[in-house]
Design a protein around this motif. Structure first.
Motif, PDB file in Angstrom:
ATOM      1  N   TRP A 118      44.131  31.509  37.335  1.00 21.43           N
ATOM      2  CA  TRP A 118      43.691  32.879  37.617  1.00 21.43           C
ATOM      3  C   TRP A 118      44.554  33.932  36.917  1.00 21.43           C
ATOM      4  CZ3 TRP A 118      39.655  35.454  39.144  1.00 21.43           C
ATOM      5  CH2 TRP A 118      39.790  36.776  39.539  1.00 21.43           C
ATOM      6  N   LYS A 119      45.807  33.628  36.659  1.00 21.30           N
ATOM      7  CA  LYS A 119      46.689  34.614  36.042  1.00 21.30           C
ATOM      8  C   LYS A 119      46.373  34.855  34.568  1.00 21.30           C
ATOM      9  CE  LYS A 119      50.616  33.672  39.099  1.00 21.30           C
ATOM     10  NZ  LYS A 119      52.040  33.233  39.179  1.00 21.30           N
ATOM     11  N   ASP A 120      45.601  33.947  33.968  1.00 20.41           N
ATOM     12  CA  ASP A 120      45.305  34.065  32.538  1.00 20.41           C
ATOM     13  C   ASP A 120      44.000  34.816  32.306  1.00 20.41           C
ATOM     14  OD1 ASP A 120      47.466  32.275  31.328  1.00 20.41           O
ATOM     15  OD2 ASP A 120      46.581  30.948  32.816  1.00 20.41           O
TER      16      ASP A 120
ATOM     17  N   THR B 129      49.105  44.575  42.775  1.00 14.18           N
ATOM     18  CA  THR B 129      48.573  43.223  42.527  1.00 14.18           C
ATOM     19  C   THR B 129      47.170  43.084  43.096  1.00 14.18           C
ATOM     20  OG1 THR B 129      50.776  42.234  42.552  1.00 14.18           O
ATOM     21  CG2 THR B 129      48.920  40.765  42.961  1.00 14.18           C
TER      22      THR B 129
ATOM     23  N   ASN C 237      43.744  42.480  40.962  1.00 14.80           N
ATOM     24  CA  ASN C 237      42.869  41.322  41.179  1.00 14.80           C
ATOM     25  C   ASN C 237      41.418  41.755  41.428  1.00 14.80           C
ATOM     26  OD1 ASN C 237      44.736  39.269  40.813  1.00 14.80           O
ATOM     27  ND2 ASN C 237      45.397  39.308  42.948  1.00 14.80           N
TER      28      ASN C 237
ATOM     29  N   LYS D 141      40.066  42.540  38.115  1.00 14.22           N
ATOM     30  CA  LYS D 141      39.843  41.320  37.328  1.00 14.22           C
ATOM     31  C   LYS D 141      38.528  40.638  37.696  1.00 14.22           C
ATOM     32  CE  LYS D 141      44.721  40.232  36.562  1.00 14.22           C
ATOM     33  NZ  LYS D 141      45.844  39.325  36.931  1.00 14.22           N
TER      34      LYS D 141
END
Length: 277
Positions: free
Chosen positions: A66-68, A208, A212, A215
């Protein structure tokens, strides 16, 4: 996520095994063409890009986590499309030739039965080859493999929903409520330590959460949320501050002045969260 298992190629359908098992059968029954068809099927089995069908393994390489930024729905759909193209392409050819091998073995077994010199065990062996080819052909046809890919697709989408999509808004509500209480406490007791430690941590958590939410839309997993991205960008300088939001020896007035800069952005974040309830 369920792992994909490449089906093993049955030994009984190899040219080497056929040449070994048929023994003197060929001399009595004449040319059957089974060996040549076994070669053709095995070559097609090796021509399949099995790695394209292994969606779990490809997802770990292409989407990573998920961080990518590569963790997008479009990238996942591309992998599924490539896998399905392999099913309707190379694998469809393999399945079709397996059925031809099945039919050839069935026909050969019928001819064997007519020849008294050929033992029943030889006839049974060819029938077993026919059954094995049929089972593998069905396992690898468009309907069967399409079902496997569909199940892997549904499972992954459900995993993304459970791990990332569903927790997003509840998570950011928790951050927002916690930070609202924290900001009120800092305004009551405006000390540099409170703002630089708990205050900065709260802003990081909130940033954060907003990032998210942004994102989700940017990566295609949900509707776009430009407001979340804007608020995340505006709060990021405070969240990433390495030296603290104010000097360690700052006065209460300085602390309140910094809070006054943050508060309008934070209030818009609260409105965004409230609107999503």
């Amino acid at each position: 996520m369920t792992e994909f298992a490449k089906p093993a190629y049955p030994l009984i359908l190899t040219r080497k095994d056929w040449d070994k098992k048929k023994g003197v059968i060929a001399k009595m029954a004449g040319k059957t063409g089974i060996g040549e068809q076994c070669d053709k099927v095995f070559a097609l089995y090796n021509a399949v890009h099995w790695d394209r069908l292994d969606l779990p393994a490809r997802r770990r390489v292409v989407l990573q986590n998920w961080k990518d930024d590569s963790y997008t729905k479009a990238n996942w759909e591309k992998l599924v499309k490539e896998a399905m193209a392999e099913v309707t392409g190379n694998m469809a050819k393999l399945s079709a030739e397996l059925y031809k091998l099945r039919d050839l073995c069935t026909k050969t077994a019928a001819n064997f039965k007519k020849l008294k010199a050929i033992p029943s065990s030889s006839t049974q062996h060819v029938l077993t080859m026919a059954k094995t080819a049929d089972h593998l052909g069905v396992q690898l046809n468009k309907n069967s493999m399409g079902g496997v890919l569909s199940a892997l697709n549904k499972e992954f989408l459900a995993e993304v929903k459970m791990k990332f999509i569903d927790p997003m808004w509840p998570g950011i509500r928790t951050y927002a409520n916690r930070h609202a209480n924290l900001m009120a406490e800092i305004k009551r007791t405006p000390t540099p330590d409170k703002l630089n430690s708990d205050g900065r941590t709260g802003i990081r958590d909130l940033t954060t959460g907003l990032g998210n939410i942004a994102k989700l839309g940017e990566r295609g997993w949900g509707p776009k949320n430009d407001a979340a991205r804007t608020l995340c960008t505006q709060l990021t300088p405070w969240a990433n501050s390495q030296s603290g939001l104010v000097e360690p020896g700052a006065s209460a007035q300085d602390v309140l002045a910094e809070v006054a800069k943050i508060e309008p952005i934070f209030n818009r974040a609260l409105q965004l969260v409230a609107a999503a309830r």
